[in-house]
Design a protein around this motif. Structure first.
Motif, PDB file in Angstrom:
ATOM      1  N   UNK A  33       1.160  -1.271   0.333  1.00  0.00           N
ATOM      2  CA  UNK A  33       0.296  -0.054  -0.384  1.00  0.00           C
ATOM      3  C   UNK A  33       0.878   1.212  -0.081  1.00  0.00           C
ATOM      4  N   UNK A  34       0.058   2.442  -0.625  1.00  0.00           N
ATOM      5  CA  UNK A  34       1.301   3.759  -1.001  1.00  0.00           C
ATOM      6  C   UNK A  34       0.545   4.367  -0.277  1.00  0.00           C
ATOM      7  N   UNK A  35       1.678   4.691   1.056  1.00  0.00           N
ATOM      8  CA  UNK A  35       0.866   5.879   2.378  1.00  0.00           C
ATOM      9  C   UNK A  35       2.320   7.526   1.815  1.00  0.00           C
ATOM     10  N   UNK A  36       2.889   6.948   1.399  1.00  0.00           N
ATOM     11  CA  UNK A  36       3.941   8.474   1.477  1.00  0.00           C
ATOM     12  C   UNK A  36       4.511   8.132  -0.043  1.00  0.00           C
ATOM     13  N   UNK A  37       4.655   9.209  -1.385  1.00  0.00           N
ATOM     14  CA  UNK A  37       4.983   9.387  -2.034  1.00  0.00           C
ATOM     15  C   UNK A  37       6.142  10.529  -1.999  1.00  0.00           C
ATOM     16  N   UNK A  38       6.899  10.700  -2.563  1.00  0.00           N
ATOM     17  CA  UNK A  38       7.726  11.621  -3.305  1.00  0.00           C
ATOM     18  C   UNK A  38       7.809  12.121  -4.384  1.00  0.00           C
ATOM     19  N   UNK A  39       7.505  13.474  -4.597  1.00  0.00           N
ATOM     20  CA  UNK A  39       7.439  13.761  -6.519  1.00  0.00           C
ATOM     21  C   UNK A  39       8.908  14.667  -6.215  1.00  0.00           C
ATOM     22  N   UNK A  40      10.028  14.772  -7.295  1.00  0.00           N
ATOM     23  CA  UNK A  40      10.993  15.638  -7.658  1.00  0.00           C
ATOM     24  C   UNK A  40      10.651  16.237  -8.607  1.00  0.00           C
ATOM     25  N   UNK A  41      11.020  17.841  -8.782  1.00  0.00           N
ATOM     26  CA  UNK A  41      10.798  18.461  -9.688  1.00  0.00           C
ATOM     27  C   UNK A  41      11.333  19.158  -9.320  1.00  0.00           C
ATOM     28  N   UNK A  42      11.830  20.045 -10.823  1.00  0.00           N
ATOM     29  CA  UNK A  42      12.963  20.744 -11.662  1.00  0.00           C
ATOM     30  C   UNK A  42      12.780  22.276 -11.920  1.00  0.00           C
ATOM     31  N   UNK A  43      11.123  22.243 -12.492  1.00  0.00           N
ATOM     32  CA  UNK A  43      10.609  23.177 -13.147  1.00  0.00           C
ATOM     33  C   UNK A  43      10.387  22.790 -14.647  1.00  0.00           C
ATOM     34  N   UNK A  44      11.235  21.382 -14.884  1.00  0.00           N
ATOM     35  CA  UNK A  44      10.310  21.354 -16.671  1.00  0.00           C
ATOM     36  C   UNK A  44       8.929  20.738 -15.982  1.00  0.00           C
ATOM     37  N   UNK A  45       8.754  20.788 -17.986  1.00  0.00           N
ATOM     38  CA  UNK A  45       7.275  19.838 -17.689  1.00  0.00           C
ATOM     39  C   UNK A  45       6.774  19.199 -17.056  1.00  0.00           C
ATOM     40  N   UNK A  46       7.352  18.136 -17.862  1.00  0.00           N
ATOM     41  CA  UNK A  46       7.858  16.753 -17.102  1.00  0.00           C
ATOM     42  C   UNK A  46       7.548  17.190 -16.100  1.00  0.00           C
ATOM     43  N   UNK A  47       8.465  17.540 -15.219  1.00  0.00           N
ATOM     44  CA  UNK A  47       8.185  17.657 -12.955  1.00  0.00           C
ATOM     45  C   UNK A  47       6.976  17.779 -12.956  1.00  0.00           C
ATOM     46  N   UNK A  48       6.701  18.976 -13.839  1.00  0.00           N
ATOM     47  CA  UNK A  48       5.184  20.060 -12.727  1.00  0.00           C
ATOM     48  C   UNK A  48       4.444  18.394 -13.590  1.00  0.00           C
ATOM     49  N   UNK A  49       3.977  17.736 -14.261  1.00  0.00           N
ATOM     50  CA  UNK A  49       2.867  16.493 -14.892  1.00  0.00           C
ATOM     51  C   UNK A  49       3.484  15.579 -14.223  1.00  0.00           C
ATOM     52  N   UNK A  50       4.474  15.554 -13.214  1.00  0.00           N
ATOM     53  CA  UNK A  50       4.745  14.572 -12.734  1.00  0.00           C
ATOM     54  C   UNK A  50       4.274  14.321 -10.953  1.00  0.00           C
ATOM     55  N   UNK A  51       3.798  15.931 -11.263  1.00  0.00           N
ATOM     56  CA  UNK A  51       3.279  16.092  -9.485  1.00  0.00           C
ATOM     57  C   UNK A  51       1.639  15.952  -9.574  1.00  0.00           C
TER      58      UNK A  51
END
Length: 150
Positions: free
Chosen positions: A1-19
């Motif tokens: 089961x997923x209880x904690x997610x970490x999303x890493x961003x760098x300002x790129x369009x792909x990272x915003x989509x990852x959010x």
């Protein structure tokens, strides 16, 4: 089961989509969401094209470390707003400094993340292997599953 997610961003369009993906997964799983951006040591003169545009729009001047930290905080605030629009009540945000891939994995380990969500810059498998993209290195180093968003 997923209880904690970490999303890493760098300002790129792909990272915003990852959010967006990470927030949707977190809402569906009733999980905690952490949004992370990592500054490389001595990154000051090497702003990404996306962050440079954002800095210009926000009238953030001066290539010093504090300006970059402020810009990173603004980027995290923007990502947190996106997560809230997807239904996240509260997302923890963090700015860390260090080697990007290793720092993402270290934070995921310390915070006991069940999954890492990261944007891809769209590099093909051969090019990613030759150049060693951040998302590829995170996949290799991580002890938990990694979702790469294109």
């Amino acid at each position: 089961m997923i209880k904690k997610l970490l999303v890493a961003i760098d300002g790129s369009a792909h990272s915003i989509k990852a959010v967006e993906y990470a927030a949707e997964i977190a809402v569906a799983c009733k999980a905690e969401l952490m949004i992370l951006t990592v500054l490389k040591p001595l990154q000051v003169p090497k702003l990404s094209k996306e962050l440079r545009k954002y800095a210009e729009l926000e009238s953030i001047e001066g290539p010093d470390y504090e300006a970059i930290r402020l810009l990173s905080s603004d980027l995290l605030d923007h990502a947190a707003k996106i997560a809230r629009k997807k239904g996240i009540e509260h997302a923890e945000t963090r700015v860390e400094t260090g080697p990007v891939a290793r720092t993402i994995v270290d934070v995921a380990n310390r915070k006991k993340a069940d999954i890492i969500v990261i944007g891809s810059r769209g590099l093909g498998n051969i090019e990613a292997t030759l150049r060693g993209g951040v998302s590829h290195r995170v996949e290799l180093l991580a002890k938990c599953p990694v979702l790469t968003v294109k």
